[in-house]
Design a protein around this motif. Structure first.
Motif, PDB file in Angstrom:
ATOM      1  N   TYR A 295      27.403  22.726  20.057  1.00 27.87           N
ATOM      2  CA  TYR A 295      28.729  23.146  19.606  1.00 27.87           C
ATOM      3  C   TYR A 295      29.174  24.363  20.415  1.00 27.87           C
ATOM      4  CZ  TYR A 295      27.511  20.371  15.448  1.00 27.87           C
ATOM      5  OH  TYR A 295      27.134  19.367  14.593  1.00 27.87           O
ATOM      6  N   PRO A 296      29.974  24.156  21.452  1.00 33.79           N
ATOM      7  CA  PRO A 296      30.511  25.304  22.202  1.00 33.79           C
ATOM      8  C   PRO A 296      31.706  25.898  21.440  1.00 33.79           C
ATOM      9  CG  PRO A 296      31.217  23.258  23.223  1.00 33.79           C
ATOM     10  CD  PRO A 296      30.379  22.872  22.046  1.00 33.79           C
ATOM     11  N   VAL A 297      31.633  27.200  21.156  1.00 35.10           N
ATOM     12  CA  VAL A 297      32.682  27.843  20.358  1.00 35.10           C
ATOM     13  C   VAL A 297      33.215  29.066  21.093  1.00 35.10           C
ATOM     14  CG1 VAL A 297      33.259  28.967  18.167  1.00 35.10           C
ATOM     15  CG2 VAL A 297      31.597  27.078  18.203  1.00 35.10           C
ATOM     16  N   LEU A 298      34.524  29.107  21.239  1.00 37.33           N
ATOM     17  CA  LEU A 298      35.202  30.276  21.798  1.00 37.33           C
ATOM     18  C   LEU A 298      35.825  31.048  20.641  1.00 37.33           C
ATOM     19  CD1 LEU A 298      36.501  32.116  23.873  1.00 37.33           C
ATOM     20  CD2 LEU A 298      38.218  30.353  24.315  1.00 37.33           C
ATOM     21  N   LEU A 299      35.270  32.224  20.349  1.00 34.94           N
ATOM     22  CA  LEU A 299      35.832  33.104  19.332  1.00 34.94           C
ATOM     23  C   LEU A 299      36.888  33.995  19.973  1.00 34.94           C
ATOM     24  CD1 LEU A 299      32.584  34.323  17.514  1.00 34.94           C
ATOM     25  CD2 LEU A 299      34.154  32.553  16.738  1.00 34.94           C
ATOM     26  N   TYR A 300      37.908  34.325  19.221  1.00 39.73           N
ATOM     27  CA  TYR A 300      38.952  35.202  19.743  1.00 39.73           C
ATOM     28  C   TYR A 300      39.504  36.061  18.623  1.00 39.73           C
ATOM     29  CZ  TYR A 300      41.977  31.548  17.806  1.00 39.73           C
ATOM     30  OH  TYR A 300      42.585  30.653  16.962  1.00 39.73           O
ATOM     31  N   ILE A 301      40.180  37.156  19.011  1.00 40.38           N
ATOM     32  CA  ILE A 301      40.746  38.093  18.050  1.00 40.38           C
ATOM     33  C   ILE A 301      42.271  38.016  18.033  1.00 40.38           C
ATOM     34  CG2 ILE A 301      40.992  40.560  17.488  1.00 40.38           C
ATOM     35  CD1 ILE A 301      38.138  40.951  18.508  1.00 40.38           C
ATOM     36  N   ASP A 302      42.888  37.891  19.178  1.00 40.21           N
ATOM     37  CA  ASP A 302      44.348  37.838  19.281  1.00 40.21           C
ATOM     38  C   ASP A 302      44.866  36.551  18.640  1.00 40.21           C
ATOM     39  OD1 ASP A 302      47.009  37.996  19.960  1.00 40.21           O
ATOM     40  OD2 ASP A 302      46.703  37.622  22.106  1.00 40.21           O
ATOM     41  N   GLN A 303      45.655  36.675  17.566  1.00 39.49           N
ATOM     42  CA  GLN A 303      46.140  35.504  16.848  1.00 39.49           C
ATOM     43  C   GLN A 303      47.095  34.656  17.677  1.00 39.49           C
ATOM     44  OE1 GLN A 303      45.320  34.054  14.117  1.00 39.49           O
ATOM     45  NE2 GLN A 303      43.902  35.552  13.281  1.00 39.49           N
ATOM     46  N   SER A 304      47.586  35.172  18.784  1.00 41.82           N
ATOM     47  CA  SER A 304      48.425  34.353  19.668  1.00 41.82           C
ATOM     48  C   SER A 304      47.663  33.113  20.139  1.00 41.82           C
ATOM     49  CB  SER A 304      48.882  35.161  20.885  1.00 41.82           C
ATOM     50  OG  SER A 304      49.707  36.228  20.509  1.00 41.82           O
ATOM     51  N   LEU A 305      46.335  33.246  20.251  1.00 44.56           N
ATOM     52  CA  LEU A 305      45.529  32.125  20.735  1.00 44.56           C
ATOM     53  C   LEU A 305      45.350  31.036  19.689  1.00 44.56           C
ATOM     54  CD1 LEU A 305      42.870  34.131  22.783  1.00 44.56           C
ATOM     55  CD2 LEU A 305      44.744  32.741  23.679  1.00 44.56           C
ATOM     56  N   SER A 306      45.853  31.279  18.464  1.00 42.74           N
ATOM     57  CA  SER A 306      45.879  30.229  17.442  1.00 42.74           C
ATOM     58  C   SER A 306      47.076  29.302  17.626  1.00 42.74           C
ATOM     59  CB  SER A 306      45.952  30.848  16.033  1.00 42.74           C
ATOM     60  OG  SER A 306      44.773  31.546  15.720  1.00 42.74           O
ATOM     61  N   THR A 307      47.925  29.596  18.581  1.00 46.16           N
ATOM     62  CA  THR A 307      49.112  28.776  18.815  1.00 46.16           C
ATOM     63  C   THR A 307      48.726  27.324  19.073  1.00 46.16           C
ATOM     64  OG1 THR A 307      50.287  30.673  19.756  1.00 46.16           O
ATOM     65  CG2 THR A 307      51.163  28.487  20.251  1.00 46.16           C
ATOM     66  N   PRO A 308      49.316  26.370  18.347  1.00 47.38           N
ATOM     67  CA  PRO A 308      49.015  24.962  18.585  1.00 47.38           C
ATOM     68  C   PRO A 308      49.185  24.589  20.052  1.00 47.38           C
ATOM     69  CG  PRO A 308      50.319  25.191  16.597  1.00 47.38           C
ATOM     70  CD  PRO A 308      50.279  26.555  17.236  1.00 47.38           C
ATOM     71  N   GLY A 309      48.238  23.822  20.535  1.00 45.36           N
ATOM     72  CA  GLY A 309      48.270  23.368  21.924  1.00 45.36           C
ATOM     73  C   GLY A 309      47.272  24.087  22.809  1.00 45.36           C
ATOM     74  N   ILE A 310      46.942  25.346  22.496  1.00 43.94           N
ATOM     75  CA  ILE A 310      46.063  26.114  23.379  1.00 43.94           C
ATOM     76  C   ILE A 310      44.637  25.568  23.355  1.00 43.94           C
ATOM     77  CG2 ILE A 310      44.995  28.376  23.738  1.00 43.94           C
ATOM     78  CD1 ILE A 310      47.635  29.671  23.126  1.00 43.94           C
ATOM     79  N   ASN A 311      44.120  25.204  22.177  1.00 43.56           N
ATOM     80  CA  ASN A 311      42.771  24.633  22.121  1.00 43.56           C
ATOM     81  C   ASN A 311      42.700  23.342  22.936  1.00 43.56           C
ATOM     82  OD1 ASN A 311      40.335  24.456  19.384  1.00 43.56           O
ATOM     83  ND2 ASN A 311      40.142  23.890  21.528  1.00 43.56           N
ATOM     84  N   GLU A 312      43.786  22.545  22.861  1.00 48.09           N
ATOM     85  CA  GLU A 312      43.806  21.283  23.621  1.00 48.09           C
ATOM     86  C   GLU A 312      43.777  21.545  25.124  1.00 48.09           C
ATOM     87  OE1 GLU A 312      43.909  20.036  19.869  1.00 48.09           O
ATOM     88  OE2 GLU A 312      45.221  21.605  20.643  1.00 48.09           O
ATOM     89  N   ILE A 313      44.516  22.554  25.576  1.00 44.33           N
ATOM     90  CA  ILE A 313      44.526  22.893  27.006  1.00 44.33           C
ATOM     91  C   ILE A 313      43.125  23.285  27.461  1.00 44.33           C
ATOM     92  CG2 ILE A 313      45.399  24.548  28.715  1.00 44.33           C
ATOM     93  CD1 ILE A 313      47.965  24.738  26.973  1.00 44.33           C
ATOM     94  N   LEU A 314      42.490  24.169  26.704  1.00 35.61           N
ATOM     95  CA  LEU A 314      41.163  24.655  27.090  1.00 35.61           C
ATOM     96  C   LEU A 314      40.109  23.552  26.997  1.00 35.61           C
ATOM     97  CD1 LEU A 314      42.649  27.374  26.978  1.00 35.61           C
ATOM     98  CD2 LEU A 314      40.580  28.360  25.958  1.00 35.61           C
ATOM     99  N   GLN A 315      40.234  22.679  26.019  1.00 38.38           N
ATOM    100  CA  GLN A 315      39.283  21.565  25.906  1.00 38.38           C
ATOM    101  C   GLN A 315      39.401  20.635  27.102  1.00 38.38           C
ATOM    102  OE1 GLN A 315      36.700  20.330  24.787  1.00 38.38           O
ATOM    103  NE2 GLN A 315      36.949  18.158  25.249  1.00 38.38           N
ATOM    104  N   GLN A 316      40.613  20.410  27.599  1.00 35.02           N
ATOM    105  CA  GLN A 316      40.784  19.571  28.790  1.00 35.02           C
ATOM    106  C   GLN A 316      40.087  20.191  29.997  1.00 35.02           C
ATOM    107  OE1 GLN A 316      42.600  16.370  28.913  1.00 35.02           O
ATOM    108  NE2 GLN A 316      41.999  16.731  26.792  1.00 35.02           N
ATOM    109  N   TRP A 317      40.206  21.505  30.144  1.00 35.83           N
ATOM    110  CA  TRP A 317      39.523  22.195  31.242  1.00 35.83           C
ATOM    111  C   TRP A 317      38.005  22.140  31.062  1.00 35.83           C
ATOM    112  CZ3 TRP A 317      43.197  27.008  30.833  1.00 35.83           C
ATOM    113  CH2 TRP A 317      44.404  26.707  31.478  1.00 35.83           C
TER     114      TRP A 317
END
Length: 599
Positions: free
Chosen positions: A466-488
């Motif tokens: 289970y690879p997990v990227l933790l973050y503090i800035d709530q901007s990174l909760s914006t829908p779509g960002i997890n999908e972008i990073l998962q594609q990379w």
């Protein structure tokens, strides 16, 4: 999450007039207004938009002017004429982006004000001018939030999931962290992080802590928190129809410390610097001072955020005044490495795995034993039999200009350089500095070849990773960002030969982004076993894929729905939560006279 077909009302359709310089006209409209009327209006606007209490544009007009004002009927007629071909149920005026832009414009005028009132402007006139300014701001909103323009800017050949991720991130990033956060959750999480930071400073930055506390007239961080927390909490509990006031009890022994804290986050007419990027001034000044001991709450959420966020800026100032404390070390880099990625991450994840049978190591524990021969260790590692978690925490911020740019390539480039890899020119040679995605990939590869010295019993094991990227800035909760990073991340795995060799025994889950606040808020559920990450993460991705499968007749809607963040998914499935015991234990630590030292 649902695609809402909403038409935002604009000035030009109501008044049949095209204003060339909208910003200048907005400033003219808000100039010389009665501040005592205008600031409460803005406070109430923020409240009703967050509460979603107004159901249609007629409710919004009535709210704006009051049911007895003749302007309600006048504007209703203007809207009916200007939007005669539109379905009226889809028409809306209010949104959080325009709220904050109006506040930002108002502050731009207010900071240069002498404080005198224009006696010729009555209440109706103030409301009318503010609504005209708001409708002009809505024109900017519509121009910026242009999905067709965003879609057209995405290069051909981009996959559908990546394309939808880029569209959503670009459209929602400008305001998502200000519109989709529960106020009570924010207050609890910011309080706990503030206490953790002060505990960290007590051990690691004692001189800076002493100077910081001295500026508030106290000698312990407990006394500082005693002074600020009750009044911040008061903002949540005392809010009638969007009008909340913080009042300091002048007889309280911590009254002066409370005043000093509130003065740092209150609007004053002499505010000098002004920036239009990412609502900097509204974020930094969420209060308006009424008198020495009374403050109008312009936005609850922004007050809670200041409880933790303001500490960075205040300690930074202390360190600038005392350069001998850290020398030439960059304070932000120091905090990222020593506090966020080490101390804070360990505190939170230790709580998540506290009562489990997981073998677990923090990055600091790994460094103490295995550095310098083993470098670039994970920020946190946990394994229970065949379930293996790799965590990377990034205390990175999306640049304000980028957030408000509505520019796909600019946003994509910043996410890439901060969370995938960064190209650096070293002596004429371009080097790629790995960020979270590649750091996770590299440590999974180490596990695949049994090169983790702190857990060397992995050879021939069948593992679910289970690879997990933790973050503090709530901007990174914006829908779509997890999908972008998962594609990379998937792209990196596809090119990794070593991981290709073990694909028969390594089941690598998609990259999951989790905000630290969610783990803080739900920590008790993790401790008592009601929630388990090894169960939640597969359900999270199954939910996303299920929505896509269900929506085959409307694939774009389905992918839009599936872009929910992990934190939003958890709250959707666990609708109630208890206040974390850590929150109440910190309260006892502060207010119990027998507990005056930190743990």
């Amino acid at each position: 999450m649902k695609v809402n077909h909403v038409t935002i009302l604009e000035y030009k359709y109501l008044f049949d007039s095209h204003i060339k310089n909208r910003h200048a006209e907005i400033l003219i409209l808000v100039n010389d207004l009665d501040f005592d009327i205008a600031f409460p209006i803005i406070a109430r606007l923020n409240h009703v938009v967050r509460e979603r209490s107004l159901k249609n544009y007629l409710d919004e007009i009535t709210f704006w002017f009051g049911s007895k004002s003749p302007l309600v009927d006048i504007y209703a007629q203007l809207i009916a004429q200007g939007y005669d071909e539109k379905e009226h149920s889809s028409l809306r005026i209010l949104n959080i982006w325009s709220n904050l832009t109006l506040l930002q414009s108002f502050l731009e005028v207010y900071k240069n004000s002498t404080g005198s009132k224009n006696q010729n402007i009555n209440i109706n006139n103030t409301h009318d001018r503010l609504l005209k300014a708001y409708l002009l701001i809505n024109e900017e909103y519509v121009a910026n939030f242009n999905s067709q323009k965003v879609i057209a800017s995405i290069p051909n050949g981009v996959g559908l999931i990546m394309k939808n991720g880029l569209i959503m991130a670009t459209m929602l990033l400008p305001y998502h962290d200000l519109n989709h956060i529960d106020a009570a959750d924010a207050m609890i999480a910011q309080f706990i992080k503030a206490v953790y930071f002060l505990q960290f400073a007590e051990s690691n930055l004692p001189k800076a802590l002493t100077d910081f506390l001295a500026s508030y007239g106290v000698s312990t961080w407990q006394d500082y928190m005693k002074a600020i927390f009750p009044i911040v909490g008061h903002a949540l509990q005392n809010n009638k129809e969007g009008l909340g006031y913080l009042t300091i009890n002048s007889e309280n022994p911590h009254a002066e410390t409370s005043r000093k804290f509130l003065s740092t986050i209150s609007i004053e007419s002499q505010n000098g610097d002004f920036s239009q990027h990412d609502f900097i001034l509204p974020r930094s000044k969420p209060l308006m001072q009424i008198n020495m001991d009374k403050y109008l709450v312009i936005d609850n959420l922004l007050i809670y955020n200041k409880m933790y966020n303001s500490l960075f800026f205040e300690f930074k100032k202390v360190l600038i005044d005392n350069p001998d404390i850290l020398g030439k070390v960059d304070f932000k880099g120091y905090l990222n490495g020593h506090f966020s990625e080490s101390f804070l991450a360990s505190k939170v994840l230790d709580a998540v795995f506290e009562n489990s049978k997981y073998l677990k190591f923090s990055g600091e524990e790994i460094r103490k034993v295995h550095a310098p021969t083993f470098k670039a260790e994970p920020d946190y590692y946990a394994r229970n039999g065949t379930d293996l978690f790799m965590f990377e925490l990034k205390d990175t911020l999306i640049n304000g200009t980028t957030k408000q740019s509505f520019n796909v390539e600019l946003i994509k480039s910043e996410l890439k350089s901060k969370l995938w890899f960064k190209s650096i020119n070293k002596k004429g040679e371009i080097k790629e500095e790995p960020k979270a995605i590649r750091q996770l990939q590299n440590n999974i590869r180490r596990a695949a070849v049994n090169k983790l010295p702190f857990d060397s019993d992995l050879e021939y094991k069948f593992l679910k990773v289970y690879p997990v990227l933790l973050y503090i800035d709530q901007s990174l909760s914006t829908p779509g960002i997890n999908e972008i990073l998962q594609q990379w991340f998937a792209e990196e795995l596809g090119h990794d030969k070593e991981l290709g060799k073990v694909q028969d025994r390594f089941d690598i889950m998609p990259l999951t982004m989790i905000d630290l606040d969610t783990l803080i808020i739900f920590q008790d559920d993790f401790k008592n076993g009601k929630l388990k990450l090894e169960e939640l993460i597969p359900r999270f991705w199954g939910y996303k894929q299920g929505l896509i499968a269900i929506g085959l007749n409307n694939i774009n809607q389905a992918i839009f729905d599936s872009n929910i963040s992990f934190g939003a998914f958890l709250r959707l499935n666990r609708k109630t939560r208890n206040t974390p015991k850590l929150f109440t234990s910190f309260g006892r630590l502060l207010f119990d006279k027998n507990n005056q030292k930190s743990d």
